[in-house]
Write an enzyme that holds these catalytic residues in place. Structure first.
Site, PDB file in Angstrom:
ATOM      1  N   GLU A 271      37.550  38.909  35.337  1.00 55.77           N
ATOM      2  CA  GLU A 271      36.724  37.762  34.927  1.00 55.77           C
ATOM      3  C   GLU A 271      37.550  36.515  35.186  1.00 55.77           C
ATOM      4  O   GLU A 271      38.508  36.225  34.475  1.00 55.77           O
ATOM      5  CB  GLU A 271      36.348  37.882  33.446  1.00 55.77           C
ATOM      6  CG  GLU A 271      35.578  39.141  33.104  1.00 55.77           C
ATOM      7  CD  GLU A 271      34.233  39.230  33.801  1.00 55.77           C
ATOM      8  OE1 GLU A 271      33.721  38.195  34.259  1.00 55.77           O
ATOM      9  OE2 GLU A 271      33.690  40.343  33.900  1.00 55.77           O
ATOM     10  N   CYS A 305      36.484  28.555  31.463  1.00 55.59           N
ATOM     11  CA  CYS A 305      36.058  28.995  32.790  1.00 55.59           C
ATOM     12  C   CYS A 305      34.623  28.602  33.085  1.00 55.59           C
ATOM     13  O   CYS A 305      34.237  28.450  34.249  1.00 55.59           O
ATOM     14  CB  CYS A 305      36.225  30.513  32.924  1.00 55.59           C
ATOM     15  SG  CYS A 305      35.233  31.479  31.754  1.00 55.59           S
TER      16      CYS A 305
END
Length: 504
Positions: A271, A305
Site C-alpha cells: 500500500e 497517502c
C-alpha cells in the site's frame, strides 16, 4: 471518513497527567516487546516530539538478530494460536477494541506529541483502532472455505488456513491506524505478527499495540514489536518463517520490499503513495468545494497517502475557487498541537520539511503562482496554495507529502479524465459537483478509490483499501473479503470413504 472529534479542553496533551494507565508504570521504556528479550539488540533512541524537539522517552530498537529470534518464537506460538477456538480469538480482539476505547485519551496524547497530530486526528486514530479490532473479531467465525464439485466419488473442499507469521511494516503518518489495520485481522485469522513501526513513531505505532494486546490476553509470543531502520525491515521480509508481508509506505520503499519478497517468494501487500486528484465540476458550490479541498490537502499537514495533491478545477470557476481556497489557507492556524488549538501541526522531520520547501520553490520557478502559505519557523509549514500549475510542474507530478494544494484548470470532461489519469499513481480521486457528470467521469478514471462529492481522504475498517499503478500491487486490506485473502492461504482438501483404486 468518521467525523473528527472535538479537541479536549482538559489537561494539556503533553502533560504527564494526560499519559497515565496503559503505558505509565508499565516499564515500557527501553523494553523490546519481543520474545521476552529484556535487552534490545539495537539499543535505544529518544522518542521525539517534532513540534519541540523534546524527548518523550526512550524507545527500544531491534537488531537483525532480534528479528530472527522473534520470527522463530512467533512461528512456534502460532501453531497453538491457529488451533485455538474462534470464540477465544474473537474475545481477545473485542477486548483489544475496548482497551483502545478505554485508553483513548492516553493513547491520543502520544499521537499528538510523537506524531505531531492535532487532537481530533488523534481521536480519529483511536476510534478507528477500536473499530478495526471489532471488525476483526468477526473474522474467526466466518465460513472457512467452500465445498467444491468433484468428478470423483469424494468430498472436495477449498479451506482457508492461516499464513503463519505475518510481517507488518507501518509508516509514521497514521502510526496507530496503519499498524492495527493489519495486526488485528492477521491475529484474528490465526497468525502471529512481527510489527515494525517507523522508529519516529515507535510508541504510538508500536508500544501502544503491544500493551493493548498484553492487557487483552493475547498469548505470549504472538505479537513482536520491532522498531528499527531499513535493515530491520529487510530482515522482517526475508526471514524464512514469514509467510506474508503487509507494507504501507512510499512507492520507492515499496518497490524495494516487493523485490525482496519476489526473490524469496513471499506473499506481499504493498500500500504505497498517491498523488490524488480532486476534480471540481462546473456549477459547484464553490465555498463547499473549497472547504472539502482544504481538508483534503491540509489535514495532518498533507502527510497522508490519500492527501489531495492535485486540484483540477473547471475554468468557469477557477478564479473564485483559488481565491476561496487561499482564504481558507491563510486563516488555518499552525503550531504545536500539544499546547495550542491549531489546524496543522509540524512536519515529521527536517528531511521531509526540506523536500516540501524545495518542491514549492521549484514549482514557483517553473511558473506557478504562490497564492498563500510557505515555510514557517521550526518544522512548521503553512497551508500552501499554488495556481497556474502546468502538468509538467514538479508540484503536479510529484507526491509532495506536505500541506500544498496545486491548482490547474480544465474545460471538458475528456480533458479532466486525461489529466487525472496522467499520473504514475492511482490511489484516490474525489469529484465534486453534479452527480451525473461525476458518474460519467468516474467510469473513465483509473484509481483504487473514487469518492463523489467528497475529498480524497477517506477510509473505513470494513472497506477494502488499496491503489493501482504505482500506488500498490493490486492487493487490498480492510473488510472481510480482502483481509481473509491477504492473511490466509487456500488449501484443497479431498476425502474418500475408502482408498481410491489406481492402475499401478
Amino acid at each position: 471518513m468518521p467525523e473528527l472529534p472535538e479537541q479536549s479542553e482538559n489537561v494539556p496533551h503533553d502533560s504527564p497527567a494526560a499519559r497515565t494507565g496503559l503505558l505509565e508504570g508499565s516499564g515500557w521504556e527501553g523494553r523490546l516487546f519481543s520474545a521476552g528479550r529484556a535487552e534490545p539488540g539495537g539499543g535505544t533512541a529518544d522518542a521525539v516530539a517534532p513540534a519541540t524537539g523534546r524527548s518523550l522517552g526512550r524507545v527500544a530498537l531491534a537488531s537483525i538478530e532480534d528479528v530472527a529470534a522473534a520470527a522463530a518464537t512467533a512461528a512456534r506460538a502460532q501453531v497453538e494460536w491457529a488451533a485455538t477456538g474462534p470464540e477465544r480469538r474473537a474475545a481477545v480482539l473485542r477486548r483489544a477494541g475496548e482497551l483502545f476505547e478505554a485508553h483513548a485519551d492516553e493513547i491520543g496524547s502520544w499521537i499528538v506529541s510523537e506524531a505531531g497530530s492535532i487532537p481530533p486526528k488523534a481521536g480519529l486514530e483511536t476510534h478507528v483502532a477500536a473499530a478495526e479490532c471489532f471488525e476483526a473479531s468477526a473474522l474467526p467465525t466466518l465460513p472457512q472455505g467452500d465445498v467444491l464439485a468433484s468428478n470423483e466419488p469424494r468430498w472436495s473442499f477449498a479451506r482457508r488456513r492461516p499464513v503463519g507469521v505475518a510481517s507488518v511494516i507501518a509508516p509514521f503518518n497514521f502510526p496507530l491506524i496503519l499498524s492495527i489495520r493489519a495486526v488485528a485481522p492477521a491475529l484474528a485469522l490465526g497468525n502471529a505478527v512481527l510489527l515494525k513501526p517507523d522508529p519516529r513513531t515507535a510508541v504510538c505505532g508500536g508500544v501502544v499495540l503491544a500493551r493493548v494486546f498484553e492487557e487483552a490476553g493475547l498469548p505470549e509470543g504472538l505479537l513482536h514489536v520491532l522498531p528499527g531502520g531499513a535493515d530491520v525491515g529487510q530482515a522482517a521480509v526475508v526471514d524464512p518463517h514469514v509467510g506474508v508481508v503487509a507494507f504501507t509506505g512510499s512507492t520507492a520503499a515499496g518497490r524495494a520490499v516487493g523485490r525482496l519478497a519476489g526473490e524469496h517468494l513471499i506473499k506481499v501487500s504493498l500500500e504505497l503513495g498517491g498523488n490524488n486528484a480532486l476534480v471540481v465540476l462546473p456549477g459547484v458550490d464553490v465555498a463547499a468545494a473549497a472547504s472539502a479541498a482544504a481538508f483534503g490537502s491540509f489535514m495532518h499537514s498533507g502527510q497522508i497517502c490519500m492527501t489531495t495533491g492535485r486540484h483540477l478545477v473547471h475554468e468557469s470557476i477557477a478564479d473564485e475557487y483559488v481565491a476561496a481556497l487561499a482564504e481558507k489557507a491563510r486563516h488555518l492556524p499552525v503550531g504545536d498541537p500539544a499546547t495550542e488549538q491549531v489546524a496543522l501541526g509540524p512536519i515529521i522531520d527536517a528531511t521531509q520539511y526540506d523536500r516540501i520547501r524545495t518542491i514549492v520553490d521549484d514549482a514557483v520557478a517553473a511558473g506557478a503562482t504562490l497564492e498563500a502559505g510557505g515555510p514557517r519557523e521550526g518544522l512548521f509549514y503553512g497551508p500552501t496554495v499554488l495556481s497556474g500549475v502546468a502538468p509538467d510542474n514538479p508540484a503536479w507530478t510529484q507526491e509532495i507529502f506536505g500541506p500544498v494544494a496545486p491548482v490547474t484548470t480544465f474545460s471538458t470532461l475528456d480533458e479532466a479524465a486525461a489529466l487525472v489519469n496522467d499520473s504514475e499513481y492511482g490511489l484516490s480521486v474525489g469529484i465534486l459537483g453534479d452527480v451525473g457528470q461525476a458518474m460519467a467521469l468516474a467510469d473513465r478514471i483509473d484509481s483504487g478509490k473514487i469518492h463523489i462529492n467528497e475529498q480524497t481522504v477517506s477510509d473505513e475498517a470494513q472497506a477494502p483499501f488499496g491503489g493501482v499503478k504505482a500506488s500498490g500491487n493490486g492487493t487490498r486490506i480492510g473488510g472481510p473479503t480482502a483481509n481473509v485473502e491477504l492473511f490466509t492461504e487456500t488449501q484443497w482438501l479431498t476425502v474418500r470413504p475408502d482408498i481410491a483404486p489406481y492402475p499401478f
